[in-house]
Design a protein around this motif. Structure first.
Motif, PDB file in Angstrom:
ATOM      1  N   TYR A 127       0.824  -1.213   0.000  1.00  0.00           N
ATOM      2  CA  TYR A 127       0.000   0.000   0.000  1.00  0.00           C
ATOM      3  C   TYR A 127       0.860   1.267   0.000  1.00  0.00           C
ATOM      4  O   TYR A 127       0.445   2.299  -0.546  1.00  0.00           O
TER       5      TYR A 127
ATOM      6  N   SER B 275      -7.857  -8.438   1.578  1.00  0.00           N
ATOM      7  CA  SER B 275      -8.929  -7.764   2.319  1.00  0.00           C
ATOM      8  C   SER B 275     -10.219  -8.566   2.368  1.00  0.00           C
ATOM      9  O   SER B 275     -11.088  -8.277   3.197  1.00  0.00           O
TER      10      SER B 275
ATOM     11  N   PHE C 126     -15.572  -4.471   6.450  1.00  0.00           N
ATOM     12  CA  PHE C 126     -15.351  -3.032   6.534  1.00  0.00           C
ATOM     13  C   PHE C 126     -15.927  -2.510   7.849  1.00  0.00           C
ATOM     14  O   PHE C 126     -17.056  -2.836   8.207  1.00  0.00           O
TER      15      PHE C 126
ATOM     16  N   ARG D 194     -14.683   3.072   8.112  1.00  0.00           N
ATOM     17  CA  ARG D 194     -14.070   2.943   6.790  1.00  0.00           C
ATOM     18  C   ARG D 194     -15.121   3.054   5.696  1.00  0.00           C
ATOM     19  O   ARG D 194     -14.868   3.649   4.649  1.00  0.00           O
TER      20      ARG D 194
ATOM     21  N   ILE E 192     -14.890   5.841   2.672  1.00  0.00           N
ATOM     22  CA  ILE E 192     -14.869   5.497   1.244  1.00  0.00           C
ATOM     23  C   ILE E 192     -15.910   6.301   0.482  1.00  0.00           C
ATOM     24  O   ILE E 192     -15.632   6.886  -0.572  1.00  0.00           O
TER      25      ILE E 192
ATOM     26  N   HIS F  11      -6.647   8.299   0.662  1.00  0.00           N
ATOM     27  CA  HIS F  11      -7.599   7.207   0.409  1.00  0.00           C
ATOM     28  C   HIS F  11      -6.881   5.857   0.388  1.00  0.00           C
ATOM     29  O   HIS F  11      -7.331   4.893   1.018  1.00  0.00           O
TER      30      HIS F  11
ATOM     31  N   SER G 187      -7.049   2.794   3.213  1.00  0.00           N
ATOM     32  CA  SER G 187      -7.384   1.412   2.879  1.00  0.00           C
ATOM     33  C   SER G 187      -6.330   0.452   3.413  1.00  0.00           C
ATOM     34  O   SER G 187      -6.658  -0.596   3.992  1.00  0.00           O
TER      35      SER G 187
ATOM     36  N   HIS H  35      -6.476   0.184   7.177  1.00  0.00           N
ATOM     37  CA  HIS H  35      -7.662  -0.575   7.579  1.00  0.00           C
ATOM     38  C   HIS H  35      -7.368  -2.072   7.569  1.00  0.00           C
ATOM     39  O   HIS H  35      -7.714  -2.798   8.512  1.00  0.00           O
TER      40      HIS H  35
END
Length: 236
Positions: free
Chosen positions: A97, A176, A181, A185, A189, A215, A219, A222
């Protein structure tokens, strides 16, 4: 609302989602799923003949699949030791990421400067479907969310960057799937997608790039938080 099967995200034009023969692609999917779900343990040796026997195929599709998985980072090749499973750990997710945080703002900045009325309409259409689904079907959300970002990156002149984004995106999507979620989160989004569309409409390239960086980082964090929580629960 259309069925999940009616919508499937596709990679940017010119980027093969698999890049293998049909049999190699099939074995790739099976081995990849086994790694993600932990059926193939971290650092486990991947013996071509054993995998071929397990999946009822010859050794060539297995070798093809392992090379694809090596390219994605799921498999590591060591001299004189062959292939083994790379641990799908927090460091692996963090590295991926963080690369996205570097790449996606540049892709986004270019898109904002090149966006057409049709591009904006497509972003709004997909975001409408995302909001209609409202995370009820998480698989459908994943497909729609990927399609949303693909609209922005699919025409970028740097095909290597676009391909790297796609491959890393697919890895994070696969990881994921193991987690739900959080409410926070979900809200982020929805809000960030709408803000991004507004920046594209206004031609705010720098603001859009900064938003995409947040963003992507959100993610990634998370997923990491879920991984940490799972590790803590197992340790306890």
């Amino acid at each position: 609302m259309a069925e999940t099967s009616d919508f499937k995200a596709k990679p940017p034009v010119g980027i093969d989602p698999i890049g293998a023969s049909s049999e190699g692609a099939s074995v790739y999917e099976l081995i990849r799923e086994d790694i993600i779900e932990g059926r193939l343990a971290a650092n486990e040796r991947l013996v071509v003949t054993d995998l071929a026997r397990r999946h009822g195929t010859s050794t060539n599709p297995v070798r093809e699949a392992l090379q694809l998985l090596r390219g994605e980072g799921f498999v590591i090749f060591t001299p004189n030791r062959g292939a083994r499973v790379r641990p799908i750990d927090q460091e692996f997710v963090r590295d991926i990421y963080e690369i996205g945080v570097l790449i996606e703002p540049a892709l986004t900045r270019w898109f904002v400067n090149m966006a057409t009325v049709e591009d904006i309409a497509e972003l709004e259409r997909i975001q409408g479907l995302i909001e209609e689904n409202n995370f009820t079907d998480t698989f459908r959300h994943s497909e729609l969310d990927t399609a949303f970002h693909t609209v922005m990156y699919q025409r970028h002149y740097n095909r290597h960057a676009a391909e790297l984004w796609w491959k890393h995106r697919e890895v994070l999507r696969a990881v994921s799937r193991r987690f739900n979620f959080t409410l926070a989160r979900r809200a982020a989004i929805m809000r960030e997608h709408r803000e991004l569309i507004a920046h594209v409409k206004a031609g705010n390239a720098d603001e859009a790039a900064e938003l995409v960086a947040r963003h992507v980082e959100g993610s990634g964090r998370h997923i990491l938080e879920h991984m940490r929580a799972r590790s803590a629960a197992r340790a306890g």
